[in-house]
Design an enzyme around this catalytic site. Sequence first.
Site, mmCIF file in Angstrom:
data_model
loop_
_atom_site.group_PDB
_atom_site.id
_atom_site.type_symbol
_atom_site.label_atom_id
_atom_site.label_comp_id
_atom_site.label_asym_id
_atom_site.label_seq_id
_atom_site.Cartn_x
_atom_site.Cartn_y
_atom_site.Cartn_z
ATOM 1 N N CYS A 112 -26.315 38.265 68.203
ATOM 2 C CA CYS A 112 -25.214 37.432 67.961
ATOM 3 C C CYS A 112 -23.868 37.795 68.507
ATOM 4 O O CYS A 112 -22.977 37.151 68.739
ATOM 5 C CB CYS A 112 -24.977 37.094 66.478
ATOM 6 S SG CYS A 112 -26.422 36.348 65.688
ATOM 7 N N HIS A 247 -17.654 34.709 65.052
ATOM 8 C CA HIS A 247 -19.261 34.315 65.257
ATOM 9 C C HIS A 247 -19.205 33.256 64.117
ATOM 10 O O HIS A 247 -19.058 33.684 62.732
ATOM 11 C CB HIS A 247 -20.215 35.596 65.289
ATOM 12 C CG HIS A 247 -21.483 35.190 64.677
ATOM 13 N ND1 HIS A 247 -22.059 34.287 65.746
ATOM 14 C CD2 HIS A 247 -22.478 35.686 63.955
ATOM 15 C CE1 HIS A 247 -23.450 34.123 65.199
ATOM 16 N NE2 HIS A 247 -23.719 35.106 64.337
ATOM 17 N N ASN A 277 -25.947 29.111 62.609
ATOM 18 C CA ASN A 277 -25.695 30.171 63.422
ATOM 19 C C ASN A 277 -26.642 30.025 64.772
ATOM 20 O O ASN A 277 -27.792 30.078 64.601
ATOM 21 C CB ASN A 277 -25.966 31.513 62.619
ATOM 22 C CG ASN A 277 -26.299 32.668 63.290
ATOM 23 O OD1 ASN A 277 -25.908 32.663 64.662
ATOM 24 N ND2 ASN A 277 -26.240 34.015 62.529
HETATM 25 N N1 COA Z 1 -32.045 28.303 48.443
HETATM 26 C C1 COA Z 1 -31.709 28.331 47.067
HETATM 27 N N2 COA Z 1 -31.890 29.556 46.718
HETATM 28 C C2 COA Z 1 -31.823 30.504 47.356
HETATM 29 C C3 COA Z 1 -32.011 30.637 48.861
HETATM 30 C C4 COA Z 1 -31.974 29.263 49.443
HETATM 31 N N3 COA Z 1 -31.966 28.787 50.722
HETATM 32 N N4 COA Z 1 -32.105 31.707 49.618
HETATM 33 C C5 COA Z 1 -32.026 32.488 48.358
HETATM 34 N N5 COA Z 1 -32.017 31.776 47.436
HETATM 35 C C6 COA Z 1 -32.021 32.452 45.748
HETATM 36 C C7 COA Z 1 -32.732 33.944 45.762
HETATM 37 O O1 COA Z 1 -33.968 33.668 45.670
HETATM 38 C C8 COA Z 1 -31.954 34.390 44.457
HETATM 39 O O2 COA Z 1 -32.542 33.803 43.430
HETATM 40 P P1 COA Z 1 -32.664 34.803 42.234
HETATM 41 O O3 COA Z 1 -31.421 35.253 41.707
HETATM 42 O O4 COA Z 1 -33.509 33.720 41.302
HETATM 43 O O5 COA Z 1 -33.446 36.019 42.762
HETATM 44 C C9 COA Z 1 -30.408 33.807 44.671
HETATM 45 O O6 COA Z 1 -30.746 32.698 45.506
HETATM 46 C C10 COA Z 1 -29.333 34.472 45.272
HETATM 47 O O7 COA Z 1 -29.993 35.005 46.472
HETATM 48 P P2 COA Z 1 -29.394 36.025 47.499
HETATM 49 O O8 COA Z 1 -30.034 36.589 48.473
HETATM 50 O O9 COA Z 1 -28.415 37.098 46.282
HETATM 51 O O10 COA Z 1 -28.134 34.996 48.131
HETATM 52 P P3 COA Z 1 -26.735 35.243 48.741
HETATM 53 O O11 COA Z 1 -25.768 34.713 48.121
HETATM 54 O O12 COA Z 1 -26.825 36.943 49.194
HETATM 55 O O13 COA Z 1 -27.233 34.483 50.173
HETATM 56 C C11 COA Z 1 -27.588 34.433 52.215
HETATM 57 C C12 COA Z 1 -28.183 34.464 50.735
HETATM 58 C C13 COA Z 1 -28.889 34.579 53.545
HETATM 59 C C14 COA Z 1 -27.043 33.163 52.654
HETATM 60 C C15 COA Z 1 -26.578 35.610 52.592
HETATM 61 O O14 COA Z 1 -27.131 36.862 52.004
HETATM 62 C C16 COA Z 1 -26.013 35.684 53.996
HETATM 63 O O15 COA Z 1 -25.455 34.693 54.395
HETATM 64 N N6 COA Z 1 -25.963 36.730 54.643
HETATM 65 C C17 COA Z 1 -25.692 37.017 55.959
HETATM 66 C C18 COA Z 1 -26.814 36.553 56.720
HETATM 67 C C19 COA Z 1 -26.188 36.405 58.141
HETATM 68 O O16 COA Z 1 -25.130 35.975 58.407
HETATM 69 N N7 COA Z 1 -27.055 36.890 59.371
HETATM 70 C C20 COA Z 1 -27.119 36.710 60.564
HETATM 71 C C21 COA Z 1 -25.890 37.401 60.948
HETATM 72 S S1 COA Z 1 -25.642 37.559 62.628
#
Ligand code: COA
Length: 322
Positions: A112, A247, A277
């Site tokens: 990215c 980004h 993204n």
């Molecule tokens: N829909 C619903 N629930 C979801 C989900 C989805 N798409 N994805 C995860 N969950 C759930 C998880 O299972 C978890 O449930 P639990 O508490 O029962 O275990 C809960 O939501 C929280 O999950 P978590 O992984 O802690 O969520 P988060 O707030 O960290 O959000 C992302 C997840 C992926 C959106 C976030 O971590 C993120 O954006 N990270 C950066 C990723 C990125 O930008 N990557 C590219 C970089 S170039």
Amino acid sequence: MRAKIIGTGSCLPPKIVTNDDLAKTVETSDEWIRARTGIQERRVSDEATATSDLAIVAAEKALAKAKMPAGELDLIIVGTTSPDTLFPSVACIVQDKLQAHKAAAFDVSAACSGFNFALTVAASFIETGTYKNILVIGADTLTKYLDWTDRGTCILFGDGAGAVVLTRSNDDSGILASWLKAEGSLGRYLVMPGGGSRDPEEKHGRFIKMDGKEVFKFAVRVLEESVGEVLKLAQLELKDIDLLIPHQANSRIVDHVTKKIGLPKEKVYVNLQKYGNTSAASIPIALDEALADGKIKKGDLIVLSGFGAGLTAGANVIKWGV
Ligand code: COA
């Protein structure tokens, strides 16, 4: 000698996949995806479309805006981690299709952050006088590498391409400073395990594997760091910036950082709600749209800041000159 952007272009595949569409196949909801990422929909390319197909359209638009025939290009650099084939590179495919006979061509792999890395390399070639006219493209089709049953990744990504044409600046406008960084020790947090020489038969899958929380932490840290460091290199301050184009990964990352550093919302360009993204394409697509929206005028100071797999980060400060 400075490098200056004289044309931009972008290309997005027509098929829209909404959050509600995804909620039909994985356990998620429009509400959850919007609240955690800001994304509402993304573009997904069809089976017949590869990264170079999008890159070529974006490039043709950028060349048309720059009023530069492809034959005048000295170099083509494509930031991508989803090339049509491991080789030839996307840049060589683009060179052939554009009939840019004079141009050397290669890809840059920084996920990215790929556009920031490619732009920085291109600017250096112009600054040293090696080349005059360079086409820089950020293009990816990461939806082809998604596990559509993994709700932690499949909600985030979309496909697209963005391109810019660079030439020597004849005034004080252009790319003022660039800053790049890699933290390879954190590479394990965002990985495409299969398909490379470690696993040519893709036994470990050809899907993106991510630790979302770790990548999130890295992203907020380096987005702030990249803006601070690149401004320092350009001997500018935050108050001098007219527009930050980060980004387009997640609006929570962008909001968190811009609030912390004190950059007002109207100085931050965000279009991730429409495209998700798009990896290396996200910044050049946003730049092209910000220009079309009239958000950038001659003399404005713009910061482009990317982060991604590697883990990598990069930023460029530009004094807009056309
Ligand atoms: N829909 C619903 N629930 C979801 C989900 C989805 N798409 N994805 C995860 N969950 C759930 C998880 O299972 C978890 O449930 P639990 O508490 O029962 O275990 C809960 O939501 C929280 O999950 P978590 O992984 O802690 O969520 P988060 O707030 O960290 O959000 C992302 C997840 C992926 C959106 C976030 O971590 C993120 O954006 N990270 C950066 C990723 C990125 O930008 N990557 C590219 C970089 S170039």
